[in-house]
Design an enzyme around this catalytic site. Structure first.
Site, short mmCIF file in Angstrom:
data_model
loop_
_atom_site.label_atom_id
_atom_site.label_comp_id
_atom_site.label_asym_id
_atom_site.label_seq_id
_atom_site.Cartn_x
_atom_site.Cartn_y
_atom_site.Cartn_z
N GLY A 1 0.90 -1.28 0.59
CA GLY A 1 -0.49 0.19 0.33
C GLY A 1 0.78 1.81 0.36
N ASP B 1 -12.57 -1.34 12.82
CA ASP B 1 -13.69 -0.21 13.05
C ASP B 1 -15.07 -0.71 14.20
OD1 ASP B 1 -11.74 1.12 11.00
OD2 ASP B 1 -13.57 1.52 9.43
N TYR C 1 -9.65 4.47 15.78
CA TYR C 1 -8.77 4.61 14.80
C TYR C 1 -8.48 6.44 14.92
CZ TYR C 1 -6.74 5.07 9.91
OH TYR C 1 -6.34 5.27 9.04
N ILE D 1 -7.15 7.10 0.26
CA ILE D 1 -6.25 5.94 -0.64
C ILE D 1 -6.11 4.81 -0.78
CG2 ILE D 1 -3.61 6.01 -1.04
CD1 ILE D 1 -4.83 8.86 -0.26
#
Ligand SMILES: NC(=O)c1ccc[n+]([C@@H]2O[C@H](COP(=O)([O-])OP(=O)(O)OC[C@H]3O[C@@H](n4cnc5c(N)ncnc54)[C@H](OP(=O)(O)O)[C@@H]3O)[C@@H](O)[C@H]2O)c1
Length: 240
Positions: free
Chosen positions: A13, A88, A147, A180
């Site tokens: 990534g 999450d 996060y 992204i």
């Protein structure tokens, strides 16, 4: 002699693009990763950049990892704290483990790595630390208290450590990417992603190499006057 950089989460990534951009800038790169040996081996095969496995959330493992890199490649001049995970869930569904894993890896990893390299950088009077934050640490995000807290913490960590490094030629900056196109974003459900892209003024996801160019600048000699800053690279999604 070429400078030496450690890029955490540097085999996939955004991290892979950062490893490559630093290599192109003439820097010797050590790419750290957590456990995906197959992806790491393919990365080394493709790029010629050596991969090193350790958990950035583990304080002792970071010290040992840096020691190994220094023994093999030389003193570490640059650290890019890029490794990060998501776990999450709304607070009603978030377990204590989901909270702790994200804080330990995303935020704790920055402390663990900086702690391992800062004395050497300080004594050699040159260093670059770049921490990858997030738009969600700036603006918050539904279902991501862990996060967002970790990434927001990174922005505070950056400003505090920058003050400790400034007199010694050690700059500390952050980049806050928007969305992204990587595996992390591929994990977002398609309907949710569609709604996210609709809110990005440039009308698309960002590309990993675009973030990497920002990192390469912050790691250069030309960026010596930039410290304690956060560079937002998000297609105009959040401006402040
Ligand atoms: N993608 C986005 O839209 C976006 C937006 C804002 C910020 N960011 C941030 O940018 C960074 C990179 O994101 P990405 O999308 O490129 O992630 P990614 O594709 O999921 O890659 C994550 C990388 O981090 C490594 N990693 C994960 N946990 C680790 C640990 N405990 N110790 C060492 N390495 C670890 C992984 O290693 P393995 O391959 O071994 O798993 C992998 O190399 C993250 O900090 C993320 O929060 C991403």
């Amino acid at each position: 002699m070429a400078r030496v950089a450690v890029v955490t989460g540097g085999t996939r990534g955004i991290g892979e693009a950062i490893s490559l951009a630093l290599k192109e800038a003439g820097i010797t790169v050590a790419a750290n990763y957590a456990g995906n040996d197959e992806k790491a081996a393919a990365f080394t095969e493709r790029t010629g950049i050596k991969a090193y496995k350790w958990d950035v959330g583990d304080f002792d493992a970071c010290a040992a990892g840096v020691q190994q890199v220094e023994a093999e490649l030389g003193p570490v001049d640059i650290v890019v704290n890029n490794a990060g995970i998501t776990r999450d869930g709304t607070i009603l569904k978030m377990t204590r483990d989901m909270w702790e894993d994200v804080i330990r890896i995303n935020l704790g990893g920055c402390f663990n790595m900086a702690h391992a390299v800062f004395p050497g950088m300080r004594s050699r009077k040159w260093g670059r630390i770049v921490n990858i934050g997030s738009i969600n640490g700036q603006a918050g995000q539904y279902g991501q208290v862990n996060y967002a807290a970790a990434k927001s913490g990174i922005h505070g960590f950056t400003k505090a450590l920058a003050q400790e490094g400034a007199r010694f030629g050690v700059t500390v900056n952050a980049i806050a990417p928007g969305y992204i196109d990587t595996d992390m974003v591929a994990a977002v459900p398609a309907d949710v992603l569609e709604k996210i892209v609709a809110k990005i003024p440039v009308g698309r996801l960002g590309q990993a190499h675009e973030i990497a160019r920002g990192v390469a600048f912050l790691c250069s000699d030309d960026a010596a006057f930039v410290t304690g800053s956060t560079l937002s690279m998000n297609g105009g999604q959040h401006m402040y």
